[in-house]
Design a protein around this motif. Sequence first.
Motif, short mmCIF file in Angstrom:
data_model
loop_
_atom_site.label_atom_id
_atom_site.label_comp_id
_atom_site.label_asym_id
_atom_site.label_seq_id
_atom_site.Cartn_x
_atom_site.Cartn_y
_atom_site.Cartn_z
N PHE A 80 59.08 53.52 31.51
CA PHE A 80 59.82 53.32 29.79
C PHE A 80 59.66 54.89 29.64
N LYS A 81 59.05 55.72 29.94
CA LYS A 81 58.80 57.29 29.50
C LYS A 81 60.44 57.93 29.89
N GLU A 82 60.84 57.28 31.52
CA GLU A 82 62.26 57.91 31.58
C GLU A 82 63.43 57.85 30.84
N GLN A 83 62.74 56.12 30.55
CA GLN A 83 64.33 55.61 29.13
C GLN A 83 63.85 56.11 28.18
N LEU A 84 62.82 56.39 27.43
CA LEU A 84 62.96 57.47 26.38
C LEU A 84 63.64 58.29 26.98
N LYS A 85 63.48 59.32 27.92
CA LYS A 85 63.88 60.53 27.89
C LYS A 85 64.83 60.12 28.05
N SER A 86 66.24 59.55 28.27
CA SER A 86 67.06 59.88 28.61
C SER A 86 67.93 59.50 27.72
N ILE A 87 67.21 58.90 26.02
CA ILE A 87 68.21 58.40 24.52
C ILE A 87 67.85 59.75 23.50
N GLY A 88 66.91 61.63 24.71
CA GLY A 88 67.44 62.29 24.09
C GLY A 88 66.28 62.47 22.63
N PHE A 89 65.42 61.59 22.66
CA PHE A 89 64.29 61.74 21.09
C PHE A 89 63.23 63.29 21.91
N TYR A 116 54.52 48.58 23.67
CA TYR A 116 53.92 48.27 25.17
C TYR A 116 54.68 48.28 26.18
N PRO A 117 54.45 48.72 27.12
CA PRO A 117 55.52 48.88 28.30
C PRO A 117 54.75 47.55 29.24
N SER A 118 56.52 47.18 28.62
CA SER A 118 56.09 45.77 30.34
C SER A 118 56.83 45.57 31.19
N GLY A 119 57.15 45.38 32.18
CA GLY A 119 58.16 44.92 33.21
C GLY A 119 59.50 45.20 33.25
N GLN A 120 60.30 44.81 32.12
CA GLN A 120 61.57 44.64 31.61
C GLN A 120 62.08 45.77 31.19
N GLY A 121 60.74 47.04 30.70
CA GLY A 121 61.71 48.17 30.09
C GLY A 121 62.26 48.30 29.04
N LEU A 122 62.65 48.74 28.40
CA LEU A 122 63.57 49.35 27.03
C LEU A 122 64.64 48.25 26.67
N HIS A 123 64.54 47.58 25.31
CA HIS A 123 65.37 47.34 25.33
C HIS A 123 66.89 47.70 24.22
N VAL A 124 67.76 47.16 23.46
CA VAL A 124 68.57 47.99 22.57
C VAL A 124 67.49 48.16 21.31
N GLY A 125 67.32 46.93 21.56
CA GLY A 125 66.00 47.20 19.89
C GLY A 125 64.67 47.79 19.80
N HIS A 126 64.50 48.90 20.61
CA HIS A 126 64.06 49.77 20.52
C HIS A 126 64.09 51.19 20.25
N PRO A 127 65.30 51.21 20.45
CA PRO A 127 65.71 52.38 20.10
C PRO A 127 66.40 52.60 18.90
N ARG A 128 66.50 51.58 17.84
CA ARG A 128 66.76 51.49 16.53
C ARG A 128 65.85 51.88 15.56
N PRO A 129 64.62 51.63 15.33
CA PRO A 129 63.09 52.65 14.75
C PRO A 129 63.05 53.80 15.21
N TYR A 130 63.32 54.46 16.27
CA TYR A 130 62.73 55.73 17.17
C TYR A 130 63.65 56.53 16.93
N THR A 131 64.98 56.10 16.53
CA THR A 131 65.98 56.58 16.04
C THR A 131 66.31 57.43 14.77
N ALA A 132 66.07 56.29 13.99
CA ALA A 132 66.46 56.44 12.17
C ALA A 132 64.68 57.85 11.64
N LEU A 133 63.55 57.17 12.86
CA LEU A 133 62.96 58.27 12.30
C LEU A 133 62.91 59.93 13.05
#
Length: 803
Positions: free
Chosen positions: A108-117, A42-59
């Motif tokens: 959100f998209k900018e943040q996700l791209k910066s993590i390299g998924f 859900y693209p909230s106004g707060q943006g990603l927090h460090v909890g989001h990348p954990r499941p994304y990185t695992a898969l």
Amino acid sequence: MQTYHPNQIEKKWQAFWDEHGTYVTKNDYDKEPFYALIEFPYPSGQGLHVGHPRPYTALDIVARKRRYEGYNVLFPMGWDAFGLPTENYAIKNKIHPEQVTKQNVAHFKEQLKSIGFSFDWTREINTTDPSYYKWTQWIFLQLFKHGLAYKTEMPINWCPSCKVGLSNEEVVGGACERCGTQVVHKVKSQWMLKITEYADKLIDDLDDLDFIDRVKAQQVNWIGRSHGAKMRFALEGTDDKLEVFTTRPDTVFGATYMVIAPEHPMVQKYRDRLKNIDEIDAYIEQVQKKSDFERAEMNKDKTGVELKGLRAVNPLSGRSIPVWISDYVLMSYGTGAIMAVPAHDERDYEFATKFGMEIIPVIDGGNVEDGAYTGKEEGKMINSDFLNGMTAKDAIETMLDYVEAHDIGKRTTNFKLRDWVFSRQRYWGEPMPLVYCEDCGWVPVPEEELPVLLPDVENYEPTDDGESPLASMTDWVNTTCPKCGKPAKRETDTMPQWAGSSWYFIRYIDPHNDEALADPEAMAYWLPVDWYNGGMEHTTLHLLYSRFWHKFLYDIGVVPTKEPYAKRTSHGMILGENGEKMSKSRGNVVNPDEIIAQYGADTLRVYEMFIGDFEKGAPWSDSGVKGARRFLERVWNLQSILKDGDTYTLENEKAVHKAIKKVSYDYENLKANTAIATLMSLVNTFNDNGVLSKEDFRTFLMLLNPVAPHITEELWEQNNLGGYLHEHAWPQYDEAKVQDDTIELPVQFNGKVKFTVTVAKGADEDTVKAAVQSNDQFEAFLGDKHVVKAIYVPNRIYNIVVK
């Protein structure tokens, strides 16, 4: 050798992957497919927090590894963007929800791209896009046409301040979770989806799925299937009967009172004969301030009022018994009435002892012992007429036969699962594609006219009367009936956020198709999803709702599989450094942007995968982040010992083969923490040996790449290891080279291990005996005893029997 500058490296490779379409997926039907799915955010106004990348990185790790193994990998991303938080933010800040959503998605998209998924961004979807919700509306119409969508009067939790209906989870202590205003119950006409039609399938089909046990358990418990009987208790002096469901019909002789929900229609029907109606009305008003969740799950202190002037008849014993109302009985579960057997039910026992009700045991050695509830249930039937002397199991079957033969009741399967409330009286959701005609009733909008667009409105605030903001848009509401052509009105309720998330995994398969949900050939290739990972908080409702929609689409021939997901895993949360859940109010939220800016995305990825057991929660640690960065710097510095050579060096060969085996297994089993530990150990081996061939380095970089894709691509290119890393295949290990040449052999004295000796694998007994007797500890443990005999099990144990 250059210095490690992650920000430069990471931007370079992210741009490269985008420009070259490195992770774009083609429907190459000749290749083995692998569909990896994560819950879209859900693209909230707060943006990603460090909890989001954990499941994304695992898969992402699994997806990358499978690509290197030759699979055709689909790993998509999108946005679950309708819903209340965006609407509330829009109302507060006077910004249209559509604009808020666009801003949040871009961030959100900018943040996700910066993590390299390694997402395939060409398949990006958004539930608020009309080309997407056209098909959400289409699915709803199919449900409506097949009788699985219907409208009925339902009580809702209403906040007079927010002017909105609240879910049970949004009511705390009888008040609105957001503003603290006391909630009232209102009856509202709501659209419902008949998920209960699929209750049996939703349980039975779990047997064929690779879901972790606790996920299956949550699904089964939420559906709550139980077998028993519906039985009728006559109300004295009336033609009415109270119907109850019980899983224990054998205990009916012990039913000494009844309890009905305060909302039960019999209360109002017979209010004129109730002698304490003022007391009853006051209690009902008090109960209306509680949510169903508080009444059913958090109700510790039993409360209730007797309906004085209304009594029931136990259909087996013929005894006249009192009828009470209590908040722990819900109209929304079962029949809204229960028979109370206080001798053999803890809740009934607590209620009976508080209000002085009669307690009649009907099982010898059962639950009540010396005036206390014990929880035991054993022995044979007593005080039960023709059931006396039977075991409970036999008594249940006998009673089921009896009640059906004497028209007292019938065998029934009951479910805790309720039909899905599908209406929201809000603006920011999918419009319902239905119109109401006085002559034709509810009529679906013709499919060729979909989507029914959400109209642009100036005022999207909720109304005082609880109607959707769309209700005031007369130009949009007033239309003609598609069936008869007479004046009609559009439905102004919108769909819940759950709607778009119940089928999104199908749309990823063919996201730009305007003629169907997705191409049938593509669905046959990709479905079911091979691996779905998400939070435990979504393993009940979201998983049930999406499985229900998919099963329905399967039954009408739209999708090729009866289940959407073959495998489901779940992850633990990342907590604040204080061990509490991250939240703005606690001031412990960590922004991934700051970690990336200071340490790099690869450091963030390595740390989040190394933090601990993936299925369990783990507290954030700044020192742990620094440790992950130091590890990557050591990887970077391996260049200083790199030498030419396209074979493994003799010194490193065994360790490299072991690492391939261990890391390959760990990635596939979501144990990246131990895989990273193995790679850390391998770096130590390289440095200890002081030598590293190009082939050693290639394999190491490939093993690390799924976790740290940027640094590994850069090191591969800088050191001319051949093309690009992502073009190469996953390394294979040689089982013979994984085996150790020596073993640590336990040495026992009279069956107890005292020390170990290092011997060659497969060493003969004389060699082992010599090694044991030459060990410094042999004489110490032998002492003044003498050896009777020695027993040698090759490669396992050497046992010395002494006297």
